[in-house]
Design a protein around this motif. Sequence first.
Motif, short mmCIF file in Angstrom:
data_model
loop_
_atom_site.label_atom_id
_atom_site.label_comp_id
_atom_site.label_asym_id
_atom_site.label_seq_id
_atom_site.Cartn_x
_atom_site.Cartn_y
_atom_site.Cartn_z
N ASP A 172 0.87 -1.17 0.00
CA ASP A 172 0.00 0.00 0.00
C ASP A 172 0.91 1.22 0.00
OD1 ASP A 172 -1.42 2.30 0.91
OD2 ASP A 172 -2.97 1.03 1.78
N TYR A 227 2.16 4.90 -2.63
CA TYR A 227 1.97 5.67 -3.85
C TYR A 227 2.98 6.81 -3.90
CZ TYR A 227 -0.09 9.43 -1.11
OH TYR A 227 -0.28 10.46 -0.21
N TRP A 260 1.57 7.05 -9.40
CA TRP A 260 1.37 5.62 -9.48
C TRP A 260 1.27 5.07 -8.06
CZ3 TRP A 260 4.57 2.34 -6.90
CH2 TRP A 260 5.79 2.87 -6.47
N VAL A 285 -0.87 2.06 -5.22
CA VAL A 285 -2.11 1.40 -4.85
C VAL A 285 -2.38 1.68 -3.38
CG1 VAL A 285 -0.95 -0.76 -4.27
CG2 VAL A 285 -3.37 -0.80 -4.88
N ASN A 316 -7.73 1.20 -4.24
CA ASN A 316 -7.76 2.24 -5.26
C ASN A 316 -6.39 2.31 -5.93
OD1 ASN A 316 -8.57 4.58 -6.72
ND2 ASN A 316 -7.59 5.88 -5.20
N TYR A 317 -6.40 2.22 -7.26
CA TYR A 317 -5.18 2.47 -8.00
C TYR A 317 -4.95 3.97 -8.07
CZ TYR A 317 -5.36 -2.40 -9.50
OH TYR A 317 -5.39 -3.77 -9.51
N THR A 371 -3.57 7.32 -9.47
CA THR A 371 -3.04 8.01 -10.64
C THR A 371 -2.76 9.47 -10.34
OG1 THR A 371 -5.21 8.68 -11.49
CG2 THR A 371 -4.40 6.49 -12.11
N SER A 409 -9.40 5.31 -9.24
CA SER A 409 -9.64 4.06 -9.95
C SER A 409 -9.85 2.94 -8.94
CB SER A 409 -8.44 3.74 -10.86
OG SER A 409 -8.67 2.57 -11.60
N GLU A 425 -7.79 -10.88 -10.92
CA GLU A 425 -7.57 -9.47 -10.67
C GLU A 425 -8.73 -8.64 -11.20
OE1 GLU A 425 -4.06 -6.09 -11.25
OE2 GLU A 425 -3.88 -8.07 -12.18
N ASN A 426 -9.09 -7.59 -10.46
CA ASN A 426 -10.10 -6.61 -10.88
C ASN A 426 -11.44 -7.26 -11.25
OD1 ASN A 426 -8.12 -4.73 -10.49
ND2 ASN A 426 -7.68 -4.43 -12.65
N THR A 431 -14.66 -2.93 -10.98
CA THR A 431 -14.08 -1.59 -11.07
C THR A 431 -15.20 -0.61 -11.39
OG1 THR A 431 -13.57 -1.93 -13.42
CG2 THR A 431 -11.81 -2.38 -11.85
#
Length: 313
Positions: free
Chosen positions: A80, A82, A90, A92, A112-113, A115, A120, A129-130, A133
């Motif tokens: 975790d 960023y 970038w 997570v 949450n990804y 950005t 996201s 994965e995912n 979303t």
Amino acid sequence: MKKLWLFFALVFSLLLCSELSAQNISPQFSELKGMEDNQGNTHLLYRINSYQHGTDYESGSNDIYNLVPGTSIDTIYFYDHYSCGPNIGWGVMIFDYDYWENDLTKFIVSGNYVTCLEPSPFISRFNYENVYTDWLNYTNDIYISKQNDSLVFGLPNIISYDGGFIWDTLNLDYNAISVSSINDSIMFAVNFSYPPNSNLYKTIDRGNIYNVVDTGGFNWQSKFYYDTDGSYIYRTNRLDYPNCSLKGSADQGNAFTWQTVYETSNEFFVCLDESQSGAIYLADGKKIFFSSDYGTTFNLYKELGNRIIGIYK
């Protein structure tokens, strides 16, 4: 049988979310959870939080570690962290996680990804994965039903009936914040409509009909704890900062049954003894209190040298 008691203590004070962007934070413990696997091993799942910022960048970390007491295992469970610059970012962020069959390798996780431009949100399984979303729909809490492990809740407002692959929407008039570990048809919710209210709602049919069960002094960040007897329920409550309380119901959280059982001006942490109905351990500041009578009375159990940021039996 001799019982093992495990506590984490910390010198540093926890910082409120609103303060994170105001100052740098050196690495410090920020969360503690625990579980027992099928071999009887205790796993302590803890976070270490840090934050740095400058004129044109910021970065943060709140990695989740898995410590097995009595062994050399102390490893990353989820990353975790960023980093954001002037034009790109970038990383997570992990919001919550749960697992099947008391096996940490069979997990489902929400997050949450990062950005640094648009959110996201995502939900992922250990083997896919995912699976979900939706940038308009954050899932703050993941909960696998104790009665049917194909039923997975993504609170506040989605649900899966097939183990987290396909998701449906719960009643959007109310936002669920807790699912009973005794009966997964029972949920507690709040109303995020405008103007907002501070009522607590309960449903016994998984979101079709909601009824008010408590009013005033409620916030969506409350944590719920369910006694093994099936009747007693507790929840944390914040009325006016910094005042906090623990409220309890002896009747499954129904209307007019919620009573304040503990009050403090500190952030506090709670765990129930699943082997002993009515047993509550509560960490407040440097002190641990114990109640054997469903919160009617609390007695000092132990005082430590540092401020406690998590408690697990």
